[in-house]
Design an enzyme around this catalytic site. Sequence first.
Site, PDB file in Angstrom:
ATOM      1  N   ASP A  57       0.851  -1.182   0.000  1.00 24.88           N
ATOM      2  CA  ASP A  57       0.000   0.000   0.000  1.00 24.88           C
ATOM      3  C   ASP A  57       0.893   1.241   0.000  1.00 24.88           C
ATOM      4  OD1 ASP A  57      -2.250   1.652   0.231  1.00 24.88           O
ATOM      5  OD2 ASP A  57      -2.270   1.484   2.416  1.00 24.88           O
ATOM      6  N   ASP A  60      -2.017  -0.762   5.974  1.00 23.24           N
ATOM      7  CA  ASP A  60      -2.302  -0.172   7.280  1.00 23.24           C
ATOM      8  C   ASP A  60      -3.776   0.008   7.560  1.00 23.24           C
ATOM      9  OD1 ASP A  60      -2.476   1.961   5.282  1.00 23.24           O
ATOM     10  OD2 ASP A  60      -2.681   3.315   6.997  1.00 23.24           O
TER      11      ASP A  60
END
Length: 263
Positions: free
Chosen positions: A37, A213
């Site tokens: 990410d 996250d």
Amino acid sequence: MRTSHLIPDGAPAPADAPTHLPPPPLRLPRPAALFLDMDGVLAPLAETPDAVGPRPERTAALRAVAERLQGRVAIISGRTIAEIDRIAEASAASASGVHGLERRRADGSLDHAEAAPEVRGAVEAFEDFARTRPGVIVEDKTVSAGLHYRGARAEGEAALALARKLAAETGLTLQAGNLVVELKTPGASKGTALTAFMDEAPFSGAVPIMLGDDLTDEDGFLAAAALGGFGVLVGPARETAARYVLPDVDAVLAWLNAVEECE
């Protein structure tokens, strides 16, 4: 809460790391594939999307780990591929943007979902909402509409209520993230993007490892696990499908610089 045993050659846990999961190993099974990410993993979270920019140390680490893994590195983000390339300085040949709605293969070919017509109305509704709420930012990604309230956190409940209402009315997929809500064209996720990459060169046959996250990364963690790999949560402890944890962006960069494959 999912737990796991620390692999003996894993990296030592930083003092401020959440304790419910161990850190990921530095020695990965061969062949390994990394899916990363952007915000909150490769780049720190910022008050506005455009406040995040290139960082030479990050670019160098991405290029070096991609070389070590023979190109089996992809960035999978809620940002567009154009934004991924801006921040990562085009260091990732493979990338997926807007939660899987855009995808660039290692050979440079592109898949791009056709925008649902309802997205335009969602953008307009979000703009109406933001007009009287300083600090709220609307992001038009063509295939999705984002409403950021990091700069106006008191508006979070109202933003989520509006997004839920619009999702029910339009059939758009509601994607809640870190101080952002997004309404997107249905049919893709970070998990579907990871799975699609794993069906193609150079990723086919590798062990997938997803670093994320946010709640939007859980689909990626699940997809990696389903294909024999695992997820790595970045940040504070929470319920997650990830097997390992790193505390922050700096720890991710250090891990990328140290990680290698083992026989």
